[in-house]
Design a protein around this motif. Structure first.
Motif, PDB file in Angstrom:
ATOM      1  N   VAL A   1      96.716 -74.676 157.977  1.00 30.14           N
ATOM      2  CA  VAL A   1      97.007 -73.437 157.439  1.00 30.14           C
ATOM      3  C   VAL A   1      98.735 -73.210 157.075  1.00 30.14           C
ATOM      4  N   ASP A   2      99.179 -72.530 156.098  1.00 25.97           N
ATOM      5  CA  ASP A   2     100.179 -72.074 155.941  1.00 25.97           C
ATOM      6  C   ASP A   2     100.632 -71.149 156.858  1.00 25.97           C
ATOM      7  N   TRP A   3     101.080 -71.404 158.065  1.00 28.86           N
ATOM      8  CA  TRP A   3     101.335 -70.243 158.985  1.00 28.86           C
ATOM      9  C   TRP A   3     102.749 -69.979 159.085  1.00 28.86           C
ATOM     10  N   THR A   4     102.978 -68.772 160.045  1.00 27.18           N
ATOM     11  CA  THR A   4     104.446 -68.171 160.644  1.00 27.18           C
ATOM     12  C   THR A   4     104.058 -67.514 161.441  1.00 27.18           C
ATOM     13  N   TYR A   5     104.537 -67.876 162.686  1.00 28.49           N
ATOM     14  CA  TYR A   5     104.560 -67.025 164.049  1.00 28.49           C
ATOM     15  C   TYR A   5     105.564 -66.145 164.276  1.00 28.49           C
ATOM     16  N   VAL A   6     105.526 -64.875 164.419  1.00 30.75           N
ATOM     17  CA  VAL A   6     106.727 -64.101 164.437  1.00 30.75           C
ATOM     18  C   VAL A   6     106.974 -63.196 165.650  1.00 30.75           C
ATOM     19  N   SER A   7     107.771 -63.497 166.626  1.00 29.55           N
ATOM     20  CA  SER A   7     108.024 -62.829 167.812  1.00 29.55           C
ATOM     21  C   SER A   7     108.884 -61.744 167.585  1.00 29.55           C
ATOM     22  N   PRO A   8     108.754 -60.526 167.862  1.00 33.35           N
ATOM     23  CA  PRO A   8     109.742 -59.361 167.922  1.00 33.35           C
ATOM     24  C   PRO A   8     110.687 -59.490 169.190  1.00 33.35           C
ATOM     25  N   ALA A   9     111.502 -58.644 168.985  1.00 30.29           N
ATOM     26  CA  ALA A   9     112.548 -58.470 170.213  1.00 30.29           C
ATOM     27  C   ALA A   9     112.112 -58.214 171.621  1.00 30.29           C
ATOM     28  N   GLY A  10     112.608 -58.256 172.664  1.00 25.81           N
ATOM     29  CA  GLY A  10     112.004 -57.954 174.081  1.00 25.81           C
ATOM     30  C   GLY A  10     111.858 -56.381 173.929  1.00 25.81           C
ATOM     31  N   THR A  11     112.666 -55.830 173.423  1.00 28.89           N
ATOM     32  CA  THR A  11     112.223 -54.239 173.515  1.00 28.89           C
ATOM     33  C   THR A  11     111.880 -53.797 172.109  1.00 28.89           C
ATOM     34  N   PHE A  12     110.654 -53.692 172.324  1.00 32.81           N
ATOM     35  CA  PHE A  12     110.024 -53.327 170.668  1.00 32.81           C
ATOM     36  C   PHE A  12     108.531 -52.585 171.214  1.00 32.81           C
ATOM     37  N   GLY A  13     108.293 -51.599 170.347  1.00 36.55           N
ATOM     38  CA  GLY A  13     106.949 -50.888 170.482  1.00 36.55           C
ATOM     39  C   GLY A  13     107.356 -49.527 170.396  1.00 36.55           C
ATOM     40  N   SER A  14     106.018 -48.816 170.660  1.00 36.07           N
ATOM     41  CA  SER A  14     106.161 -47.224 170.340  1.00 36.07           C
ATOM     42  C   SER A  14     106.919 -46.418 171.539  1.00 36.07           C
ATOM     43  N   PHE A  15     106.959 -47.141 172.621  1.00 39.85           N
ATOM     44  CA  PHE A  15     107.772 -46.519 173.733  1.00 39.85           C
ATOM     45  C   PHE A  15     109.101 -46.464 173.603  1.00 39.85           C
ATOM     46  N   VAL A  16     109.713 -47.104 172.643  1.00 40.84           N
ATOM     47  CA  VAL A  16     111.082 -47.052 172.341  1.00 40.84           C
ATOM     48  C   VAL A  16     111.427 -45.773 171.543  1.00 40.84           C
ATOM     49  N   PRO A  17     112.491 -44.915 172.100  1.00 41.56           N
ATOM     50  CA  PRO A  17     112.634 -43.770 171.531  1.00 41.56           C
ATOM     51  C   PRO A  17     113.274 -43.985 170.222  1.00 41.56           C
ATOM     52  N   ASP A  18     114.121 -44.824 169.943  1.00 41.30           N
ATOM     53  CA  ASP A  18     114.876 -44.978 168.793  1.00 41.30           C
ATOM     54  C   ASP A  18     114.283 -45.764 167.895  1.00 41.30           C
ATOM     55  N   GLN A  19     113.394 -45.152 166.760  1.00 41.83           N
ATOM     56  CA  GLN A  19     112.864 -46.018 165.699  1.00 41.83           C
ATOM     57  C   GLN A  19     113.571 -46.026 164.475  1.00 41.83           C
ATOM     58  N   THR A  20     114.879 -45.791 164.344  1.00 43.61           N
ATOM     59  CA  THR A  20     115.636 -45.772 163.146  1.00 43.61           C
ATOM     60  C   THR A  20     115.579 -47.002 162.434  1.00 43.61           C
ATOM     61  N   ARG A  21     115.492 -46.995 161.149  1.00 42.49           N
ATOM     62  CA  ARG A  21     115.603 -47.880 160.242  1.00 42.49           C
ATOM     63  C   ARG A  21     116.894 -48.208 159.793  1.00 42.49           C
ATOM     64  N   ARG A  22     117.643 -49.095 160.484  1.00 42.40           N
ATOM     65  CA  ARG A  22     119.091 -49.566 160.044  1.00 42.40           C
ATOM     66  C   ARG A  22     118.978 -50.400 158.898  1.00 42.40           C
ATOM     67  N   GLY A  23     117.908 -51.081 158.270  1.00 42.68           N
ATOM     68  CA  GLY A  23     118.152 -51.913 157.217  1.00 42.68           C
ATOM     69  C   GLY A  23     118.801 -53.074 157.625  1.00 42.68           C
ATOM     70  N   GLU A  24     118.679 -53.804 158.537  1.00 45.47           N
ATOM     71  CA  GLU A  24     119.494 -54.848 159.133  1.00 45.47           C
ATOM     72  C   GLU A  24     118.544 -55.559 160.223  1.00 45.47           C
TER      73      GLU A  24
END
Length: 212
Positions: free
Chosen positions: A144-167
């Motif tokens: 299959v044409d797959w891509t596996y993507v890992s987010p950063a270590g601090t990632f999720g709804s528990f993080v207070p700052d959910q600002t879209r920096r655009g970067e």
């Protein structure tokens, strides 16, 4: 415009990816066990389980890209790997891409050891991370044409700052950190990175990661 199906569309990652993809005019099919409170305008919303073969056939039909954003919790505990293997089997022999949102624990540390296998990884999160890594192992062994993507270590709804920096920065299967030694990314910027990857197709059959 790309026809995108998102599995787990009401979760943290899935909902942000849906919003970002919709803002760029992509055609969305959203699958989740609960009805989204505010789905993107024009999205086709299917309420059901990825474990239901008939439902899965319905949401995969016609998809050009499938995004797996399932969490191995609740009735999906210990079942995400099987679900993604089923998706991969159904996509075999087609040009449809399969992007899986994995976990930070699937990445390697400086010594080249898988983070989830180290003593530094929180024991309470190991089963979820191991389940997502098992999904990677199974899907990456297919054609299959797959891509596996890992987010950063601090990632999720528990993080207070959910600002879209655009970067964001893109890495491979080794964890990377900012100048302060942190691994962080907001939901909106992770979604930005994922949809950029969907559009560019720059990392096919690769394990990649996104963080600031």
């Amino acid at each position: 415009m790309t026809k995108i199906t998102i599995l787990g569309a009401t979760g943290f990652a899935g909902s942000h990816i849906a919003a970002e993809a919709a803002s760029r005019g992509h055609e969305l099919t959203l699958l989740s066990r609960s009805t989204p409170q505010q789905p993107p305008a024009g999205a086709r919303v299917i309420k059901g389980s990825v474990l239901d073969g008939d439902v899965l056939s319905q949401v995969l039909d016609g998809a050009e890209v499938v995004v797996g954003a399932l969490s191995p919790r609740g009735d999906m505990e210990g079942r995400v790997s099987d679900a993604y293997a089923d998706v991969a089997a159904r996509l075999a022999g087609t040009p449809t891409r399969f992007l899986i949102v994995g976990g930070f624990g699937s990445l390697k540390d400086e010594a080249g050891e898988r983070i989830v296998d180290t003593d530094a990884f929180a024991p309470e999160y190991k089963p979820e991370s191991q389940e997502l890594f098992a999904a990677y192992q199974r899907v990456s062994a297919t054609d299959v044409d797959w891509t596996y993507v890992s987010p950063a270590g601090t990632f999720g709804s528990f993080v207070p700052d959910q600002t879209r920096r655009g970067e964001y920065r893109t890495g491979g299967d080794a964890a990377f950190y900012d100048a302060d030694g942190q691994s962080v990314i907001s939901g909106p910027d992770f979604a930005l990175a994922v949809v950029d990857e969907i559009e560019a197709g720059a990392h096919r059959r690769e394990h990649i990661s996104f963080a600031y």
